[in-house]
Design a protein around this motif. Structure first.
Motif, mmCIF file in Angstrom:
data_model
loop_
_atom_site.group_PDB
_atom_site.id
_atom_site.type_symbol
_atom_site.label_atom_id
_atom_site.label_comp_id
_atom_site.label_asym_id
_atom_site.label_seq_id
_atom_site.Cartn_x
_atom_site.Cartn_y
_atom_site.Cartn_z
ATOM 1 N N LEU A 1 11.635 -1.864 3.787
ATOM 2 C CA LEU A 1 11.892 -0.948 4.909
ATOM 3 C C LEU A 1 10.604 -0.516 5.618
ATOM 4 O O LEU A 1 10.602 -0.301 6.830
ATOM 5 C CB LEU A 1 12.640 0.289 4.418
ATOM 6 C CG LEU A 1 14.097 0.094 3.980
ATOM 7 C CD1 LEU A 1 14.626 1.358 3.323
ATOM 8 C CD2 LEU A 1 14.970 -0.298 5.169
ATOM 9 N N ILE A 2 9.523 -0.393 4.854
ATOM 10 C CA ILE A 2 8.249 0.042 5.439
ATOM 11 C C ILE A 2 7.651 -1.105 6.248
ATOM 12 O O ILE A 2 7.506 -2.222 5.751
ATOM 13 C CB ILE A 2 7.274 0.508 4.339
ATOM 14 C CG1 ILE A 2 7.840 1.747 3.629
ATOM 15 C CG2 ILE A 2 5.906 0.830 4.924
ATOM 16 C CD1 ILE A 2 7.090 2.134 2.370
ATOM 17 N N SER A 3 7.293 -0.824 7.489
ATOM 18 C CA SER A 3 6.833 -1.873 8.395
ATOM 19 C C SER A 3 5.374 -2.276 8.190
ATOM 20 O O SER A 3 4.912 -3.254 8.766
ATOM 21 C CB SER A 3 7.021 -1.421 9.855
ATOM 22 O OG SER A 3 6.191 -0.301 10.142
ATOM 23 N N LEU A 4 4.634 -1.547 7.360
ATOM 24 C CA LEU A 4 3.212 -1.828 7.149
ATOM 25 C C LEU A 4 2.998 -3.151 6.424
ATOM 26 O O LEU A 4 3.869 -3.616 5.679
ATOM 27 C CB LEU A 4 2.565 -0.709 6.328
ATOM 28 C CG LEU A 4 2.605 0.708 6.900
ATOM 29 C CD1 LEU A 4 1.982 1.670 5.910
ATOM 30 C CD2 LEU A 4 1.888 0.771 8.233
ATOM 31 N N GLU A 5 1.815 -3.742 6.622
ATOM 32 C CA GLU A 5 1.417 -4.904 5.831
ATOM 33 C C GLU A 5 1.255 -4.475 4.372
ATOM 34 O O GLU A 5 1.034 -3.302 4.068
ATOM 35 C CB GLU A 5 0.101 -5.478 6.352
ATOM 36 C CG GLU A 5 0.174 -6.054 7.764
ATOM 37 C CD GLU A 5 1.071 -7.284 7.843
ATOM 38 O OE1 GLU A 5 1.121 -8.042 6.850
ATOM 39 O OE2 GLU A 5 1.728 -7.470 8.881
ATOM 40 N N ALA A 6 1.352 -5.441 3.459
ATOM 41 C CA ALA A 6 1.338 -5.140 2.028
ATOM 42 C C ALA A 6 0.104 -4.348 1.603
ATOM 43 O O ALA A 6 0.210 -3.369 0.858
ATOM 44 C CB ALA A 6 1.446 -6.433 1.221
ATOM 45 N N ASP B 1 -1.921 -2.397 3.401
ATOM 46 C CA ASP B 1 -1.864 -1.038 3.948
ATOM 47 C C ASP B 1 -0.854 -0.189 3.172
ATOM 48 O O ASP B 1 -1.112 0.981 2.857
ATOM 49 C CB ASP B 1 -1.471 -1.075 5.427
ATOM 50 C CG ASP B 1 -2.445 -1.893 6.269
ATOM 51 O OD1 ASP B 1 -3.383 -2.456 5.692
ATOM 52 O OD2 ASP B 1 -2.249 -1.973 7.493
ATOM 53 N N LEU B 2 0.280 -0.795 2.869
ATOM 54 C CA LEU B 2 1.343 -0.096 2.140
ATOM 55 C C LEU B 2 0.843 0.356 0.776
ATOM 56 O O LEU B 2 1.056 1.517 0.379
ATOM 57 C CB LEU B 2 2.543 -1.032 1.995
ATOM 58 C CG LEU B 2 3.877 -0.468 1.475
ATOM 59 C CD1 LEU B 2 5.006 -1.432 1.835
ATOM 60 C CD2 LEU B 2 3.861 -0.253 -0.026
ATOM 61 N N VAL B 3 0.184 -0.540 0.034
ATOM 62 C CA VAL B 3 -0.313 -0.212 -1.309
ATOM 63 C C VAL B 3 -1.381 0.877 -1.225
ATOM 64 O O VAL B 3 -1.411 1.790 -2.058
ATOM 65 C CB VAL B 3 -0.866 -1.468 -2.005
ATOM 66 C CG1 VAL B 3 -1.524 -1.107 -3.334
ATOM 67 C CG2 VAL B 3 0.256 -2.476 -2.239
ATOM 68 N N TRP B 4 -2.259 0.811 -0.226
ATOM 69 C CA TRP B 4 -3.302 1.832 -0.077
ATOM 70 C C TRP B 4 -2.677 3.213 0.122
ATOM 71 O O TRP B 4 -3.060 4.179 -0.542
ATOM 72 C CB TRP B 4 -4.208 1.500 1.110
ATOM 73 C CG TRP B 4 -5.372 2.437 1.248
ATOM 74 C CD1 TRP B 4 -6.551 2.384 0.579
ATOM 75 C CD2 TRP B 4 -5.455 3.591 2.117
ATOM 76 N NE1 TRP B 4 -7.386 3.424 0.965
ATOM 77 C CE2 TRP B 4 -6.740 4.182 1.914
ATOM 78 C CE3 TRP B 4 -4.589 4.162 3.046
ATOM 79 C CZ2 TRP B 4 -7.152 5.317 2.595
ATOM 80 C CZ3 TRP B 4 -5.005 5.301 3.723
ATOM 81 C CH2 TRP B 4 -6.269 5.869 3.498
ATOM 82 N N PHE C 1 -10.194 0.149 8.785
ATOM 83 C CA PHE C 1 -9.967 1.573 9.046
ATOM 84 C C PHE C 1 -10.140 1.873 10.540
ATOM 85 O O PHE C 1 -11.150 2.424 10.978
ATOM 86 C CB PHE C 1 -10.912 2.433 8.212
ATOM 87 C CG PHE C 1 -10.528 2.522 6.759
ATOM 88 C CD1 PHE C 1 -9.200 2.535 6.363
ATOM 89 C CD2 PHE C 1 -11.510 2.587 5.775
ATOM 90 C CE1 PHE C 1 -8.843 2.619 5.029
ATOM 91 C CE2 PHE C 1 -11.172 2.674 4.437
ATOM 92 C CZ PHE C 1 -9.830 2.684 4.059
ATOM 93 N N THR C 2 -9.138 1.503 11.280
ATOM 94 C CA THR C 2 -9.121 1.727 12.729
ATOM 95 C C THR C 2 -8.120 2.833 13.046
ATOM 96 O O THR C 2 -7.299 3.199 12.189
ATOM 97 C CB THR C 2 -8.711 0.438 13.463
ATOM 98 O OG1 THR C 2 -7.370 0.092 13.051
ATOM 99 C CG2 THR C 2 -9.658 -0.705 13.128
ATOM 100 N N PRO C 3 -8.144 3.363 14.263
ATOM 101 C CA PRO C 3 -7.134 4.372 14.640
ATOM 102 C C PRO C 3 -5.704 3.869 14.433
ATOM 103 O O PRO C 3 -4.822 4.640 14.028
ATOM 104 C CB PRO C 3 -7.427 4.613 16.125
ATOM 105 C CG PRO C 3 -8.895 4.345 16.249
ATOM 106 C CD PRO C 3 -9.169 3.206 15.318
ATOM 107 N N THR D 1 -2.260 5.344 12.196
ATOM 108 C CA THR D 1 -1.127 5.740 13.033
ATOM 109 C C THR D 1 0.159 5.250 12.386
ATOM 110 O O THR D 1 0.453 4.053 12.389
ATOM 111 C CB THR D 1 -1.251 5.153 14.455
ATOM 112 O OG1 THR D 1 -2.507 5.560 15.015
ATOM 113 C CG2 THR D 1 -0.114 5.639 15.336
ATOM 114 N N LEU D 2 0.902 6.166 11.812
ATOM 115 C CA LEU D 2 2.140 5.816 11.119
ATOM 116 C C LEU D 2 3.351 6.326 11.890
ATOM 117 O O LEU D 2 3.321 7.434 12.444
ATOM 118 C CB LEU D 2 2.164 6.417 9.710
ATOM 119 C CG LEU D 2 1.082 5.957 8.732
ATOM 120 C CD1 LEU D 2 1.171 6.771 7.451
ATOM 121 C CD2 LEU D 2 1.229 4.480 8.432
#
Length: 294
Positions: free
Chosen positions: A28-33, A35-38, A198-200, A204-205
């Motif tokens: 369900l989470i749209s983040l890359e793997a 980013d999601l784990v971080w 680590f960009t803006p 941005t979530l």
């Protein structure tokens, strides 16, 4: 006492159901793997910091133990990374079916770490698991990358469990979790920093992702881990092990209900998955029988 056992057993099923839901949240989470784990480890480590501070637990540990916690933290980060990447490139059903092989990686790693002999029936069950994986490979070749990632994740999970098993007997689980989660997010942060991630846009979530991440970090990580330790006071390790093996089943059923067509697999896939799950459960039953007759 019997009433406590029943409550703990029902509680354990809720925990396992929650663990099965982690794969759903990963989808369900749209983040890359990565980013999601971080984010998962960052939020969970923050929660564990608050828990430890409120309970006023001593966090000082010997240096060699600290190094062990750091290594474990890196391993669990890699496990989650390959787990969620497998979901992203395949689906929940493939990932959870292959993740079930973790018990047999553990049966191979335990003799190495604990210096005991390899048990013959574990090798036999291991061969049966390979057959189950072979069936899945044969009918789901389009998900080959996801299968490789999920098997790698299963190995890392087993490695983490074997290493952590030594520490769990001596140290508070909250302290272990705090060090391991913090170590994982620290080293992931170093990688992301030098990779220029680590960009803006990274920070941005969407509101949906933020909600799912909070549920993943709080309920599925911090709460579930702590609660699982508590129920072990009232239930036998065998009961706990058998119930935890239901996690892939819960997860696959949830995936079918939520994602429908995207999770429907060929009949042979379910035969292969059931063969793996049945073998994992049979392994637990044989071990329990052997212990009761010693």
């Amino acid at each position: 006492m019997q009433n406590d056992n029943l409550k703990s057993y029902l509680h354990l099923h809720v925990i396992v159901f929650i663990w099965g839901f982690t794969a759903i949240l990963g989808k369900l989470i749209s983040l890359e793997a990565l980013d999601l784990v971080w984010y998962r480890m960052l939020f969970a480590s923050a929660i564990m910091t608050i828990v430890v501070m409120l309970s006023k637990e001593k966090i000082k540990v010997p240096f060699n133990v600290l190094i062990g916690f750091i290594v474990s933290g890196i391993i669990i980060a890699a496990h989650w990374l390959t787990f969620y990447q497998a979901i992203k490139v395949s689906n929940v059903s493939i990932t959870l079916a292959c993740l079930s092989t973790g018990a047999f990686f553990a049966s191979i790693l335990e003799p190495i770490f604990y210096k005991r002999k390899v048990i013959w029936y574990e090798l036999l069950f291991g061969l049966i698991v390979v057959v189950g994986l072979g069936i899945i490979f044969k009918v789901e070749t389009k998900y080959a990358t996801g299968i490789y990632l999920a098997i790698t994740s299963a190995f890392l999970s087993a490695l983490f469990s074997v290493i952590n098993g030594k520490y769990a007997k001596e140290y508070n689980p909250n302290i272990i979790s705090l060090y391991e989660l913090s170590s994982g997010v620290f080293f992931l942060s170093i990688y992301l920093f030098f990779a220029g991630s680590f960009t803006p846009a990274f920070f941005t979530l969407s509101s949906k992702d933020l909600i799912w991440l909070f549920l993943l970090s709080s309920i599925c990580t911090a709460y579930a881990f702590s609660a699982s330790v508590k129920v072990m006071k009232f239930l036998s390790p065998f009961t706990v092990m058998l119930t935890i093996n239901l996690e892939p089943i819960y997860g696959i059923i949830l995936a079918l209900l939520i994602f429908k067509d995207g999770e429907e697999m060929s009949p042979l896939f379910y035969i292969g998955a059931l063969l793996i799950l049945a073998t994992v459960i049979a392994n637990g039953i044989v071990k329990s029988y052997k212990k009761s007759n010693n």
